[in-house]
Design a protein around this motif. Sequence first.
Motif, mmCIF file in Angstrom:
data_model
loop_
_atom_site.group_PDB
_atom_site.id
_atom_site.type_symbol
_atom_site.label_atom_id
_atom_site.label_comp_id
_atom_site.label_asym_id
_atom_site.label_seq_id
_atom_site.Cartn_x
_atom_site.Cartn_y
_atom_site.Cartn_z
ATOM 1 N N MET A 199 0.840 -1.189 0.000
ATOM 2 C CA MET A 199 0.000 0.000 0.000
ATOM 3 C C MET A 199 0.871 1.233 0.000
ATOM 4 S SD MET A 199 -2.551 1.433 2.954
ATOM 5 C CE MET A 199 -1.105 2.036 3.849
ATOM 6 N N GLY A 200 0.432 2.241 -0.763
ATOM 7 C CA GLY A 200 1.090 3.529 -0.719
ATOM 8 C C GLY A 200 0.315 4.437 0.221
ATOM 9 N N GLY A 201 -0.263 5.483 -0.336
ATOM 10 C CA GLY A 201 -1.033 6.404 0.497
ATOM 11 C C GLY A 201 -2.523 6.281 0.283
ATOM 12 N N GLN A 202 -2.975 5.138 -0.216
ATOM 13 C CA GLN A 202 -4.381 4.965 -0.585
ATOM 14 C C GLN A 202 -5.033 3.885 0.274
ATOM 15 O OE1 GLN A 202 -5.513 7.176 -2.831
ATOM 16 N NE2 GLN A 202 -3.429 7.947 -3.086
ATOM 17 N N ALA A 203 -5.617 4.300 1.395
ATOM 18 C CA ALA A 203 -6.236 3.328 2.310
ATOM 19 C C ALA A 203 -7.385 2.583 1.657
ATOM 20 C CB ALA A 203 -6.724 4.052 3.566
ATOM 21 N N GLN A 204 -8.046 3.210 0.696
ATOM 22 C CA GLN A 204 -9.241 2.588 0.106
ATOM 23 C C GLN A 204 -8.928 1.304 -0.654
ATOM 24 O OE1 GLN A 204 -7.905 5.414 -0.891
ATOM 25 N NE2 GLN A 204 -7.708 5.444 -3.117
ATOM 26 N N VAL A 205 -7.686 1.099 -1.120
ATOM 27 C CA VAL A 205 -7.400 -0.145 -1.838
ATOM 28 C C VAL A 205 -7.563 -1.347 -0.900
ATOM 29 C CG1 VAL A 205 -5.846 1.013 -3.456
ATOM 30 C CG2 VAL A 205 -4.891 -0.094 -1.420
ATOM 31 N N VAL A 206 -7.300 -1.130 0.390
ATOM 32 C CA VAL A 206 -7.445 -2.202 1.369
ATOM 33 C C VAL A 206 -8.925 -2.469 1.650
ATOM 34 C CG1 VAL A 206 -6.922 -2.938 3.725
ATOM 35 C CG2 VAL A 206 -5.219 -1.643 2.407
ATOM 36 N N THR A 207 -9.671 -1.412 1.915
ATOM 37 C CA THR A 207 -11.085 -1.609 2.260
ATOM 38 C C THR A 207 -11.897 -2.068 1.053
ATOM 39 O OG1 THR A 207 -11.384 0.793 1.965
ATOM 40 C CG2 THR A 207 -11.063 -0.025 4.208
ATOM 41 N N ILE B 70 -2.958 -7.368 -5.251
ATOM 42 C CA ILE B 70 -1.885 -6.522 -5.759
ATOM 43 C C ILE B 70 -2.502 -5.196 -6.194
ATOM 44 C CG2 ILE B 70 -0.081 -6.294 -7.500
ATOM 45 C CD1 ILE B 70 0.066 -9.330 -7.553
ATOM 46 N N ALA B 71 -2.413 -4.209 -5.323
ATOM 47 C CA ALA B 71 -2.993 -2.890 -5.621
ATOM 48 C C ALA B 71 -2.350 -1.866 -4.698
ATOM 49 C CB ALA B 71 -4.504 -2.897 -5.414
ATOM 50 N N GLY B 72 -2.109 -0.681 -5.225
ATOM 51 C CA GLY B 72 -1.550 0.387 -4.417
ATOM 52 C C GLY B 72 -0.056 0.214 -4.174
ATOM 53 N N GLY B 73 0.597 1.292 -3.784
ATOM 54 C CA GLY B 73 2.020 1.248 -3.472
ATOM 55 C C GLY B 73 2.889 1.105 -4.706
ATOM 56 N N ARG B 74 4.165 0.854 -4.487
ATOM 57 C CA ARG B 74 5.111 0.680 -5.577
ATOM 58 C C ARG B 74 4.790 -0.592 -6.362
ATOM 59 N NH1 ARG B 74 5.987 5.243 -4.767
ATOM 60 N NH2 ARG B 74 7.943 6.242 -4.160
ATOM 61 N N ARG B 75 4.766 -0.465 -7.678
ATOM 62 C CA ARG B 75 4.427 -1.630 -8.502
ATOM 63 C C ARG B 75 5.401 -2.778 -8.315
ATOM 64 N NH1 ARG B 75 2.597 0.996 -14.335
ATOM 65 N NH2 ARG B 75 0.754 2.119 -13.538
ATOM 66 N N ILE B 76 6.667 -2.442 -8.062
ATOM 67 C CA ILE B 76 7.668 -3.503 -7.923
ATOM 68 C C ILE B 76 7.373 -4.382 -6.712
ATOM 69 C CG2 ILE B 76 9.279 -2.099 -6.565
ATOM 70 C CD1 ILE B 76 11.553 -3.538 -8.016
ATOM 71 N N ILE B 77 6.723 -3.825 -5.686
ATOM 72 C CA ILE B 77 6.360 -4.647 -4.525
ATOM 73 C C ILE B 77 5.352 -5.706 -4.953
ATOM 74 C CG2 ILE B 77 5.310 -4.658 -2.239
ATOM 75 C CD1 ILE B 77 6.374 -1.859 -1.799
ATOM 76 N N GLY B 78 4.384 -5.304 -5.785
ATOM 77 C CA GLY B 78 3.409 -6.257 -6.294
ATOM 78 C C GLY B 78 4.052 -7.345 -7.127
ATOM 79 N N VAL B 79 5.026 -6.957 -7.962
ATOM 80 C CA VAL B 79 5.719 -7.938 -8.805
ATOM 81 C C VAL B 79 6.481 -8.941 -7.938
ATOM 82 C CG1 VAL B 79 7.547 -8.238 -10.519
ATOM 83 C CG2 VAL B 79 5.896 -6.367 -10.770
ATOM 84 N N LEU B 80 7.189 -8.437 -6.934
ATOM 85 C CA LEU B 80 7.963 -9.323 -6.061
ATOM 86 C C LEU B 80 7.040 -10.199 -5.216
ATOM 87 C CD1 LEU B 80 10.697 -6.765 -4.974
ATOM 88 C CD2 LEU B 80 11.018 -8.723 -6.481
#
Length: 282
Positions: free
Chosen positions: A1-9, A107-117
Amino acid sequence: MGGQAQVVTFALDDLLARGEEVREVYVLHLSPADPRVRRALDQLADEFAGDRYGGRVCRFRPWVIRTRAGPPLVDIRDESDADQVWMEVYRLLGELKGQGRRLHLCIAGGRRIIGVLALSAAMLLFGHEDCVWHMYTPRAFLERARDGAILHARPEDGVRLIQVPMVPWGSYFPALRELTRATAGQVVAEGIRWLEEADRRRCEQVLERLTPRQREVLLAFAAGDTPQEVAERLHITLKTVDTHKTTILAECRNAWELPEGQHLSYHFLREKFGPLRHRLRR
């Protein structure tokens, strides 16, 4: 997650609406010193007040990604940082799977590379019971919900999770799961080695079941020839090439355990046998 809390909810609401039982939510993030990350974490802490979410028991577990020295990682600037993220994600998923958990990775929000890893780690650690999800949010609604302005979407808003097809390679090759101290690059290289070895065995299995002439046709396709070029190379008719090709592809379908409805062409032979054709000639 980056700065978008809504991706979690948004993701959690969708899973709960599908009837999934979710008791804990782990949110991977970089340093909370970033004001946007801090604000998003505070919003989520309010949503999970008292270890409950929407009247259900559900615990919020923020998981900060740290440097090797211990402090939170501020950003992913080089390969060393990427390797550290890989190790952190692998450790978390490994611990949860070691507890017998069924996992949903969104896989949503934050740095894309975190999702890839995270996806590469999931391919090693997940079983067939686990799921990977991508979140679709219509652009107009995405803008309205930005920075947690909207934390819960209505059905008509069009937000939904899409399951990502994933092969859990660790289930097929358990030795891959032992690479807990490897870097991301080493794990990928080892995975490729395992896949190449599996393909080599299948290729040899197919070759053993072919006649000498059929092997010649297959190796010509593996070299990149078209059906017409194979006919000219081997001084046979195009119809004969097609007959041999049908037999060869039927053997490939059996070796790779491919469904009858999946279309195969001579391109499959170049893809699978091409990299190995010099070894297979021996």
